[in-house]
Design a protein around this motif. Sequence first.
Motif, PDB file in Angstrom:
ATOM      1  N   MET A 139      -9.331  -8.580   5.361  1.00  0.00           N
ATOM      2  CA  MET A 139      -8.295  -9.099   4.801  1.00  0.00           C
ATOM      3  C   MET A 139      -8.216  -9.311   3.507  1.00  0.00           C
ATOM      4  O   MET A 139      -9.148  -9.822   2.376  1.00  0.00           O
ATOM      5  N   LYS A 140      -6.843  -9.443   2.552  1.00  0.00           N
ATOM      6  CA  LYS A 140      -7.139  -8.895   1.261  1.00  0.00           C
ATOM      7  C   LYS A 140      -7.558 -10.483   0.617  1.00  0.00           C
ATOM      8  O   LYS A 140      -6.745 -11.225   0.603  1.00  0.00           O
ATOM      9  N   LYS A 141      -8.387 -10.351  -0.502  1.00  0.00           N
ATOM     10  CA  LYS A 141      -8.370 -12.081  -0.671  1.00  0.00           C
ATOM     11  C   LYS A 141      -7.799 -12.615  -1.461  1.00  0.00           C
ATOM     12  O   LYS A 141      -7.354 -12.146  -2.572  1.00  0.00           O
ATOM     13  N   ILE A 142      -7.164 -13.923  -1.405  1.00  0.00           N
ATOM     14  CA  ILE A 142      -5.835 -14.796  -2.432  1.00  0.00           C
ATOM     15  C   ILE A 142      -6.753 -15.292  -3.241  1.00  0.00           C
ATOM     16  O   ILE A 142      -7.598 -15.981  -3.093  1.00  0.00           O
ATOM     17  N   GLY A 143      -7.336 -14.702  -4.212  1.00  0.00           N
ATOM     18  CA  GLY A 143      -8.257 -14.653  -5.249  1.00  0.00           C
ATOM     19  C   GLY A 143      -8.068 -14.295  -6.601  1.00  0.00           C
ATOM     20  O   GLY A 143      -6.888 -15.629  -7.522  1.00  0.00           O
ATOM     21  N   SER A 144      -7.747 -12.736  -7.090  1.00  0.00           N
ATOM     22  CA  SER A 144      -7.880 -12.457  -8.271  1.00  0.00           C
ATOM     23  C   SER A 144      -7.087 -12.744  -8.958  1.00  0.00           C
ATOM     24  O   SER A 144      -6.660 -13.392 -10.082  1.00  0.00           O
ATOM     25  N   HIS A 145      -5.370 -12.582  -8.150  1.00  0.00           N
ATOM     26  CA  HIS A 145      -3.976 -12.475  -8.930  1.00  0.00           C
ATOM     27  C   HIS A 145      -3.385 -12.916  -8.013  1.00  0.00           C
ATOM     28  O   HIS A 145      -2.907 -11.948  -6.747  1.00  0.00           O
ATOM     29  N   LEU A 146      -2.566 -13.718  -8.117  1.00  0.00           N
ATOM     30  CA  LEU A 146      -1.639 -14.054  -6.644  1.00  0.00           C
ATOM     31  C   LEU A 146       0.006 -15.058  -7.584  1.00  0.00           C
ATOM     32  O   LEU A 146      -0.216 -15.261  -7.937  1.00  0.00           O
ATOM     33  N   THR A 147       1.067 -14.183  -7.529  1.00  0.00           N
ATOM     34  CA  THR A 147       1.988 -15.158  -7.996  1.00  0.00           C
ATOM     35  C   THR A 147       2.784 -14.980  -6.411  1.00  0.00           C
ATOM     36  O   THR A 147       3.561 -14.368  -5.776  1.00  0.00           O
ATOM     37  N   ILE A 148       2.873 -16.799  -6.258  1.00  0.00           N
ATOM     38  CA  ILE A 148       4.373 -17.329  -5.375  1.00  0.00           C
ATOM     39  C   ILE A 148       5.917 -17.462  -6.368  1.00  0.00           C
ATOM     40  O   ILE A 148       5.371 -18.762  -6.539  1.00  0.00           O
ATOM     41  N   ALA A 149       6.603 -17.611  -5.794  1.00  0.00           N
ATOM     42  CA  ALA A 149       7.934 -17.542  -6.412  1.00  0.00           C
ATOM     43  C   ALA A 149       9.077 -18.933  -5.998  1.00  0.00           C
ATOM     44  O   ALA A 149       9.523 -18.056  -4.645  1.00  0.00           O
ATOM     45  N   ILE A 150       9.146 -19.468  -6.149  1.00  0.00           N
ATOM     46  CA  ILE A 150      10.251 -19.523  -4.733  1.00  0.00           C
ATOM     47  C   ILE A 150      11.468 -20.846  -5.748  1.00  0.00           C
ATOM     48  O   ILE A 150      11.420 -21.991  -6.836  1.00  0.00           O
ATOM     49  N   ASP A 151      12.629 -20.459  -5.085  1.00  0.00           N
ATOM     50  CA  ASP A 151      13.290 -21.317  -5.992  1.00  0.00           C
ATOM     51  C   ASP A 151      14.878 -21.211  -5.069  1.00  0.00           C
ATOM     52  O   ASP A 151      14.618 -21.817  -3.760  1.00  0.00           O
ATOM     53  N   GLY A 152      15.321 -22.465  -5.452  1.00  0.00           N
ATOM     54  CA  GLY A 152      16.460 -23.214  -4.585  1.00  0.00           C
ATOM     55  C   GLY A 152      17.200 -24.283  -5.577  1.00  0.00           C
ATOM     56  O   GLY A 152      16.504 -24.947  -6.331  1.00  0.00           O
ATOM     57  N   PRO A 153      18.558 -24.846  -4.839  1.00  0.00           N
ATOM     58  CA  PRO A 153      18.744 -25.996  -5.395  1.00  0.00           C
ATOM     59  C   PRO A 153      17.803 -27.366  -5.569  1.00  0.00           C
ATOM     60  O   PRO A 153      17.175 -27.749  -4.854  1.00  0.00           O
ATOM     61  N   ALA A 154      18.377 -28.251  -5.793  1.00  0.00           N
ATOM     62  CA  ALA A 154      18.083 -29.972  -5.981  1.00  0.00           C
ATOM     63  C   ALA A 154      18.258 -30.184  -4.792  1.00  0.00           C
ATOM     64  O   ALA A 154      18.928 -30.172  -3.820  1.00  0.00           O
ATOM     65  N   GLY A 155      16.403 -31.046  -5.022  1.00  0.00           N
ATOM     66  CA  GLY A 155      16.613 -31.289  -2.854  1.00  0.00           C
ATOM     67  C   GLY A 155      16.365 -30.323  -2.269  1.00  0.00           C
ATOM     68  O   GLY A 155      15.920 -30.988  -0.751  1.00  0.00           O
ATOM     69  N   SER A 156      15.671 -29.492  -2.245  1.00  0.00           N
ATOM     70  CA  SER A 156      15.912 -28.001  -1.123  1.00  0.00           C
ATOM     71  C   SER A 156      14.189 -28.112  -0.378  1.00  0.00           C
ATOM     72  O   SER A 156      14.031 -27.176   0.552  1.00  0.00           O
ATOM     73  N   GLY A 157      13.492 -29.447  -1.778  1.00  0.00           N
ATOM     74  CA  GLY A 157      11.941 -29.017  -1.251  1.00  0.00           C
ATOM     75  C   GLY A 157      11.084 -28.457  -2.221  1.00  0.00           C
ATOM     76  O   GLY A 157       9.680 -28.851  -1.452  1.00  0.00           O
ATOM     77  N   LYS A 158      11.969 -27.903  -3.049  1.00  0.00           N
ATOM     78  CA  LYS A 158      10.403 -26.870  -3.806  1.00  0.00           C
ATOM     79  C   LYS A 158       9.514 -27.386  -4.882  1.00  0.00           C
ATOM     80  O   LYS A 158       8.392 -27.525  -4.143  1.00  0.00           O
ATOM     81  N   SER A 159       9.614 -28.745  -4.987  1.00  0.00           N
ATOM     82  CA  SER A 159       8.709 -29.445  -5.417  1.00  0.00           C
ATOM     83  C   SER A 159       7.142 -29.551  -4.439  1.00  0.00           C
ATOM     84  O   SER A 159       5.835 -29.483  -5.060  1.00  0.00           O
ATOM     85  N   THR A 160       7.429 -30.328  -3.671  1.00  0.00           N
ATOM     86  CA  THR A 160       6.720 -31.066  -2.875  1.00  0.00           C
ATOM     87  C   THR A 160       5.757 -30.481  -1.941  1.00  0.00           C
ATOM     88  O   THR A 160       4.889 -30.114  -1.774  1.00  0.00           O
ATOM     89  N   VAL A 161       6.941 -29.354  -1.433  1.00  0.00           N
ATOM     90  CA  VAL A 161       6.377 -28.143  -1.295  1.00  0.00           C
ATOM     91  C   VAL A 161       5.426 -27.127  -1.890  1.00  0.00           C
ATOM     92  O   VAL A 161       4.633 -26.693  -0.756  1.00  0.00           O
ATOM     93  N   ALA A 162       5.447 -26.825  -2.921  1.00  0.00           N
ATOM     94  CA  ALA A 162       4.895 -25.772  -3.997  1.00  0.00           C
ATOM     95  C   ALA A 162       3.649 -26.737  -4.175  1.00  0.00           C
ATOM     96  O   ALA A 162       2.958 -26.059  -4.570  1.00  0.00           O
ATOM     97  N   ARG A 163       3.773 -28.005  -5.075  1.00  0.00           N
ATOM     98  CA  ARG A 163       2.353 -28.920  -5.060  1.00  0.00           C
ATOM     99  C   ARG A 163       1.248 -28.849  -4.013  1.00  0.00           C
ATOM    100  O   ARG A 163       0.576 -28.471  -3.688  1.00  0.00           O
ATOM    101  N   ARG A 164       2.388 -28.553  -2.769  1.00  0.00           N
ATOM    102  CA  ARG A 164       0.959 -29.116  -1.245  1.00  0.00           C
ATOM    103  C   ARG A 164       0.405 -27.462  -0.954  1.00  0.00           C
ATOM    104  O   ARG A 164      -0.803 -27.252  -1.143  1.00  0.00           O
ATOM    105  N   ILE A 165       1.480 -26.435  -1.564  1.00  0.00           N
ATOM    106  CA  ILE A 165       0.783 -24.948  -1.409  1.00  0.00           C
ATOM    107  C   ILE A 165      -0.391 -25.014  -2.150  1.00  0.00           C
ATOM    108  O   ILE A 165      -1.753 -24.294  -1.771  1.00  0.00           O
ATOM    109  N   ALA A 166      -1.066 -25.035  -3.606  1.00  0.00           N
ATOM    110  CA  ALA A 166      -1.037 -24.943  -4.491  1.00  0.00           C
ATOM    111  C   ALA A 166      -2.830 -25.889  -4.327  1.00  0.00           C
ATOM    112  O   ALA A 166      -3.026 -25.646  -4.303  1.00  0.00           O
ATOM    113  N   GLU A 167      -2.143 -27.328  -3.190  1.00  0.00           N
ATOM    114  CA  GLU A 167      -3.436 -27.514  -3.660  1.00  0.00           C
ATOM    115  C   GLU A 167      -4.605 -26.707  -2.102  1.00  0.00           C
ATOM    116  O   GLU A 167      -5.474 -26.728  -1.940  1.00  0.00           O
ATOM    117  N   LYS A 168      -3.195 -26.658  -0.929  1.00  0.00           N
ATOM    118  CA  LYS A 168      -4.008 -25.836  -0.206  1.00  0.00           C
ATOM    119  C   LYS A 168      -4.884 -24.851  -0.456  1.00  0.00           C
ATOM    120  O   LYS A 168      -6.226 -24.009   0.182  1.00  0.00           O
TER     121      LYS A 168
END
Length: 227
Positions: free
Chosen positions: A1-30
């Motif tokens: 498996m290619k290591k999720i390491g050197s460079h990775l960009t995950i971009a998320i868009d969506g309207p207010a209240g679609s859950g972007k911030s909470t979801v992105a924050r948790r994925i960042a931690e994980k």
Amino acid sequence: MKKIGSHLTIAIDGPAGSGKSTVARRIAEKLGLLYLDSGAMYRAVTVLAIHHRLTADSPELIDQVKTCRIEFTDNGKTILLNDKDVSVEIRTPSVNRLVADVAKIPEIRSEIVKHQQRIGSEGRIIAEGRDLTTIVFPDADFKFYLDASVRERAKRRLAELRKQDVDTTLEFVEAEIQERDEKDITRAHSPLRTAEDAIIVDTTDKTIDEVVDFIIAEVCKREIGST
Ligand code: CDP
């Protein structure tokens, strides 16, 4: 498996209240990624406008944006505007009301986008907002568009506001979200839209964990596929 390491960009868009911030924050931690809350930056500029009693379209505000310092600490949990912690102030109803008008000014957007791209160049990042998949990181490795019914989004936002002791109603919050959606979708510069290559996720009946797991599975699936 290619290591999720050197460079990775995950971009998320969506309207207010679609859950972007909470979801992105948790994925960042994980996944151990840098978290970029792009909306917080437009909100900080709105605080700047309020502090200096400037209208969204005033040339003075553009000058202020060019010279101000907007920085994140605690991996995006705290936002500093000219060294002052404005993390709470950026979520107030007065900022909610004004932010979309500030965010539609092209000169303000270009300054903020440059800043976001500088942050993104630092390496492994998950960034969310309205134009991350289309304008800020058009070459992102992964693009997602989160959505949900307006009623569901208003319920989520109401719950957040109640936690801050803001006295409001579901109808009022729903109307405000609809008004902001309309401004974000119809503005001339960098409107909210779904990138052609984004995966659309309807979060209406999904828990945060379900959305987080779905996105992580997509990332892992494609990373495996690319070896
Ligand atoms: O959390 P919520 O989705 O309500 O808003 P936010 O992500 O904090 O963004 C607040 C506002 O900033 C949006 O309604 C847009 O007007 C603007 N914004 C933008 O124009 N471009 C972005 N990349 C992020 C936010």
